[in-house]
Structures are given as structure tokens and as C-alpha cells.
Design an enzyme around this catalytic site. Structure first.
Site, mmCIF file in Angstrom:
data_model
loop_
_atom_site.group_PDB
_atom_site.id
_atom_site.type_symbol
_atom_site.label_atom_id
_atom_site.label_comp_id
_atom_site.label_asym_id
_atom_site.label_seq_id
_atom_site.Cartn_x
_atom_site.Cartn_y
_atom_site.Cartn_z
ATOM 1 N N LYS A 10 0.830 -1.212 0.000
ATOM 2 C CA LYS A 10 0.000 0.000 0.000
ATOM 3 C C LYS A 10 0.870 1.271 0.000
ATOM 4 O O LYS A 10 2.078 1.213 0.279
ATOM 5 C CB LYS A 10 -0.941 -0.057 1.209
ATOM 6 C CG LYS A 10 -1.937 -1.226 1.140
ATOM 7 C CD LYS A 10 -2.890 -1.237 2.344
ATOM 8 C CE LYS A 10 -3.902 -2.368 2.231
ATOM 9 N NZ LYS A 10 -4.856 -2.370 3.388
ATOM 10 N N TYR A 50 -12.255 -2.947 -3.522
ATOM 11 C CA TYR A 50 -12.747 -2.991 -2.142
ATOM 12 C C TYR A 50 -14.279 -2.986 -2.067
ATOM 13 O O TYR A 50 -14.834 -2.638 -1.023
ATOM 14 C CB TYR A 50 -12.178 -1.820 -1.341
ATOM 15 C CG TYR A 50 -10.759 -2.043 -0.849
ATOM 16 C CD1 TYR A 50 -10.432 -3.137 -0.035
ATOM 17 C CD2 TYR A 50 -9.734 -1.151 -1.166
ATOM 18 C CE1 TYR A 50 -9.139 -3.331 0.437
ATOM 19 C CE2 TYR A 50 -8.433 -1.346 -0.703
ATOM 20 C CZ TYR A 50 -8.150 -2.440 0.102
ATOM 21 O OH TYR A 50 -6.869 -2.632 0.572
ATOM 22 N N GLU A 127 -9.098 -11.332 -7.512
ATOM 23 C CA GLU A 127 -8.145 -10.218 -7.424
ATOM 24 C C GLU A 127 -6.997 -10.386 -8.425
ATOM 25 O O GLU A 127 -6.556 -9.402 -9.039
ATOM 26 C CB GLU A 127 -7.625 -10.112 -5.981
ATOM 27 C CG GLU A 127 -8.740 -9.679 -5.025
ATOM 28 C CD GLU A 127 -8.396 -9.784 -3.544
ATOM 29 O OE1 GLU A 127 -9.277 -9.491 -2.719
ATOM 30 O OE2 GLU A 127 -7.252 -10.166 -3.198
#
Ligand code: IDP
Ligand code: MG
Length: 148
Positions: A10, A50, A127
Site C-alpha cells: 500500500k 474494495y 483479485e
């Protein structure tokens, strides 16, 4: 069973110049990095990624954080990769994460927590496909991304 999982470093880690340290931990813990790309997530991509958290109070904060700078996305291979990567990541809240885990070492708080990892085979497949496209499913070539 050799398995693939989707991992993301991230923006907090990249801003702190710690991405090399996280990649080192990944390799030293026996994961093969099959695919890796650095780039900026669009708001749409982050919301899609998300989507399962869309109704949570922290959703906007999460989308804003994960689009605040570049991320590094990866396809990782290892025996039981999904569980093993979640173990190496540590608990969602860095304060609760075990010593030596990525989130304990490099996470800031429950929102800015350094890394993402798929939580199931189903989500790993979703994903991996979202970021790396339809997998070629080439079992002859271990350097080709396959679905988890
Ligand atoms: P996980 O990343 O450990 O699987 P999830 O519950 O799936 O945790 O949450 C997804 C992401 O949403 C977390 O990694 C974190 O960045 C963010 N998040 C989770 N809970 C909170 C919260 O209570 N406040 C702010 N952000 C949160
Ligand atoms: Mg999760």
C-alpha cells in the site's frame, strides 16, 4: 499444494521507502514473486477492488488512502500461499499484529496498514484476474500466472 495469492504493497510503505524491505521479507519467507507491477490505482479500480467494504464507515477513507500514491501489486506463489501471506502480513490492526509481521514492522494504523492479501481462494482468483487479466493457465510454465 502450491497456490497463488494476490498481494499489494500500500502507499504508506512506498512513501516511507520501505517497499524493498517488504519485498525482501516476501522472498526470505519462501514466496516466489510471479508478477509485480507498480502504479497508481484509479478511484474506480480501488472502489471495485474494495467493493465488499462499500457499506463500511471507513470505505471512503480506504479508497482515498489506497489512491493517495502508487501501490505495488503482485502474484505470489508458495505452498498454502493465501494463508502463509496472511500470516506474514499480520493482523489488520498493526497494534494487534505479531512481532516480525509486515504490519507490525511497517503498518501505521488500522487503515494505513502496509499491505493487502487475499483472504480465500475465490477472492485470490478474482483479485489476480482484476490486476493481471485472464490467466493463461499454462501449467507447463511455472512463470506463468495461474488462477489460485
Ligand atoms: P484485511 O486487510 O486484514 O483483510 P479487512 O477487514 O478486509 O482487513 O479490511 C480491508 C482494509 O480496510 C484494511 O486492510 C484496512 O486498510 C481498512 N480497514 C479495515 N478496518 C478499518 C477501520 O476500522 N478503520 C479504517 N480502515 C479500516
Ligand atoms: Mg480483507
Amino acid at each position: 499444494m502450491n497456490e497463488l495469492t494476490f498481494a499489494m504493497i500500500k502507499p504508506d510503505v512506498i512513501k516511507a521507502k520501505n517497499s524493498g524491505k517488504v519485498l525482501d521479507l516476501i522472498e526470505q519467507n519462501g514466496f516466489e514473486i510471479l508478477r509485480m507491477q507498480k502504479g497508481q490505482l484509479s478511484k474506480e479500480m480501488a472502489e471495485d477492488f474494495y467493493a465488499v467494504h462499500a457499506s463500511k464507515p471507513f470505505f471512503n477513507e480506504l479508497v482515498s488512502f489506497v489512491t493517495s500514491g502508487p501501490v505495488i501489486v503482485m502474484a505470489l506463489e508458495k505452498e498454502n500461499a493465501i494463508k502463509e501471506w496472511r500470516n506474514l502480513m499480520g493482523a489488520t490492526d498493526p497494534l494487534q499484529a505479531a512481532p516480525g509481521t509486515v504490519r507490525k514492522l511497517y503498518g501505521t494504523n488500522i487503515g494505513e496498514n502496509a499491505v493487502h492479501g487475499s483472504d480465500s481462494q475465490e477472492n485470490a482468483a478474482i483479485e489476480l484476474t482484476l490486476f493481471f487479466g485472464q490467466p493463461p493457465l499454462d501449467e507447463e510454465n511455472e512463470n506463468t500466472v495461474q488462477q489460485a
